[in-house]
Design an enzyme around this catalytic site. Sequence first.
Site, PDB file in Angstrom:
ATOM      1  N   THR A  40      49.605  41.714  45.575  1.00  0.00           N
ATOM      2  CA  THR A  40      48.339  40.989  45.455  1.00  0.00           C
ATOM      3  C   THR A  40      48.482  39.732  44.598  1.00  0.00           C
ATOM      4  OG1 THR A  40      47.758  42.458  43.620  1.00  0.00           O
ATOM      5  CG2 THR A  40      46.919  43.038  45.798  1.00  0.00           C
ATOM      6  N   HIS A  45      52.283  43.039  36.533  1.00  0.00           N
ATOM      7  CA  HIS A  45      51.984  43.024  35.101  1.00  0.00           C
ATOM      8  C   HIS A  45      52.333  44.398  34.533  1.00  0.00           C
ATOM      9  CE1 HIS A  45      48.334  45.270  36.130  1.00  0.00           C
ATOM     10  NE2 HIS A  45      48.021  44.302  36.993  1.00  0.00           N
ATOM     11  N   HIS A  48      51.591  47.849  36.026  1.00  0.00           N
ATOM     12  CA  HIS A  48      52.338  48.388  37.166  1.00  0.00           C
ATOM     13  C   HIS A  48      53.561  49.198  36.735  1.00  0.00           C
ATOM     14  CE1 HIS A  48      50.468  44.800  39.313  1.00  0.00           C
ATOM     15  NE2 HIS A  48      50.159  45.795  40.108  1.00  0.00           N
ATOM     16  N   LYS A  82      37.886  49.270  43.119  1.00  0.00           N
ATOM     17  CA  LYS A  82      37.143  48.036  43.359  1.00  0.00           C
ATOM     18  C   LYS A  82      35.713  48.358  43.787  1.00  0.00           C
ATOM     19  CE  LYS A  82      40.589  45.288  42.540  1.00  0.00           C
ATOM     20  NZ  LYS A  82      40.570  44.335  41.426  1.00  0.00           N
ATOM     21  N   ARG A  86      38.244  43.067  48.610  1.00  0.00           N
ATOM     22  CA  ARG A  86      39.230  42.120  48.108  1.00  0.00           C
ATOM     23  C   ARG A  86      39.248  40.874  48.995  1.00  0.00           C
ATOM     24  NH1 ARG A  86      43.310  44.474  44.722  1.00  0.00           N
ATOM     25  NH2 ARG A  86      43.098  46.740  44.569  1.00  0.00           N
ATOM     26  N   GLN A 172      48.734  53.655  54.238  1.00  0.00           N
ATOM     27  CA  GLN A 172      49.641  54.145  53.201  1.00  0.00           C
ATOM     28  C   GLN A 172      50.192  55.518  53.576  1.00  0.00           C
ATOM     29  OE1 GLN A 172      49.422  55.418  48.690  1.00  0.00           O
ATOM     30  NE2 GLN A 172      48.860  53.269  48.856  1.00  0.00           N
ATOM     31  N   ASP A 193      44.864  56.723  40.397  1.00  0.00           N
ATOM     32  CA  ASP A 193      43.944  56.233  41.424  1.00  0.00           C
ATOM     33  C   ASP A 193      44.529  56.346  42.831  1.00  0.00           C
ATOM     34  OD1 ASP A 193      45.869  54.301  40.958  1.00  0.00           O
ATOM     35  OD2 ASP A 193      44.518  52.614  41.316  1.00  0.00           O
ATOM     36  N   LYS A 230      41.178  47.825  26.925  1.00  0.00           N
ATOM     37  CA  LYS A 230      42.037  47.984  28.094  1.00  0.00           C
ATOM     38  C   LYS A 230      43.494  47.684  27.769  1.00  0.00           C
ATOM     39  CE  LYS A 230      42.121  46.979  33.036  1.00  0.00           C
ATOM     40  NZ  LYS A 230      41.455  46.292  34.151  1.00  0.00           N
ATOM     41  N   LYS A 233      45.939  44.015  28.293  1.00  0.00           N
ATOM     42  CA  LYS A 233      45.136  42.797  28.258  1.00  0.00           C
ATOM     43  C   LYS A 233      45.140  42.222  26.839  1.00  0.00           C
ATOM     44  CE  LYS A 233      43.187  42.610  32.459  1.00  0.00           C
ATOM     45  NZ  LYS A 233      43.188  41.441  33.337  1.00  0.00           N
ATOM     46  N   THR A 234      45.234  40.908  26.748  1.00  0.00           N
ATOM     47  CA  THR A 234      45.110  40.220  25.469  1.00  0.00           C
ATOM     48  C   THR A 234      44.061  39.131  25.614  1.00  0.00           C
ATOM     49  OG1 THR A 234      46.782  38.548  26.003  1.00  0.00           O
ATOM     50  CG2 THR A 234      47.570  40.616  25.030  1.00  0.00           C
TER      51      THR A 234
END
Length: 419
Positions: A40, A45, A48, A82, A86, A172, A193, A230, A233-234
């Site tokens: 995607t 990041h 993953h 989501k 998307r 999948q 998920d 989270k 994340k920064t």
Amino acid sequence: MNLLEELQWRGIVYQQTDEEGTQQTLEKEKISLYCGVDPTADSMHIGHLLPFLTLRRFQKQGHRPIVLVGGATGLIGDPSGKSEERKLQTLEMVDYNVKCIQKQLESIFDFDSENGAIMVNNYDWAGSMDIVTFLRDYGKHVGVNYMLAKDTISSRLDTGISFTEFTYTILQAMDFLHLYENHNCKMQIGGSDQWGNITTGLELIRKMAPEGSKAFGLTIPLVTKADGTKFGKTESGAIWLDPEKTSPYEFYQFWINAADADVIKYLKYFTFLSREEIEVLEQSVKEEAHLRKAQKALGEEMTRLIHGVDALDQAIKISEALFSGEVKNLSAAEIKQGFKDVPSYEHTSGEDIGLVELLVAAKISPSKRQAREDVSNGAVYINGERVAETDYVLSSEDRIEDQFTIIRRGKKKYHLIKY
């Protein structure tokens, strides 16, 4: 401690489709197993990482990992997590993202050993399939009621879900069946998920593979932080594996800034340090937390794994220079990493300039009077060296590789002058 017991100790196992069957199979044979990622973006990041690092743990125990990049599923979009559809990507975008992600995965897995990893792209078998074949050969085996019971789909019924995303779980599932039939793949690993997608794959194998075929699924918990914010994340956004998006220095800093409440969990999740090594670090957190040995070990292990030894050495050098204030020995490339987010000013003329004048022009000091006071009080440093002369003039000798001058006001307020 066998492999599953180690995964349990590390807190990596969230759900298993058949724990007893998985254990018995792993004791009897070396299996092939897979984990996938959809392209995607043109980089993964750190969110993953955990499933793939878990797959790597299996490889270290002699099993063969199959690393799937979803060139086909990436064109559709997983409805998981989501609340809305998307945005669809073009084939060219997805193909570019696939190549970028494949390169990143090569740093995690061993592709050359006897049980070397296999890299696959599901576009190779799903991309050319016509709709009639999809509906007859695969859609017929997955009931609508079965799909509606999946959380990833049922959670979207109120807000709306297109038929395109509705069929994602079948695509999948086709991956699992294809890998089972062509690579003897007996297990799929994924984030928590992905449970619905994994079990749909097992359902397809049960119905379409020869009678008695056996396969398994294992999911991994969502990584959380003790303070409830989270993970990954920064303030500047996600922590990417691409060094152009997140520099090795920033990547290293993310890990060494882990909270004491999180660091041991992260060491268990993400590193290949032994139980004994982690328990020693856990004791250090309890008894000498100020030394931050666990955080340093975490930062070193993760940066070395993703970016290599040279990038780790560079990240440590930048960190030590910033901590000590000894920045004059940094290269221009290191300055670009370490000072990426500090205030900067571009001195366009390139000519010599008085220090007081520069402090005002760069908005380091609000006025010439304050600038003179800052300098005379010894609060101003040029490339780590204190300068107390108000008539000091910056020349080419104050430039690092003729590109930068680092000015510090006080203990921590850095500014970058660019030429």
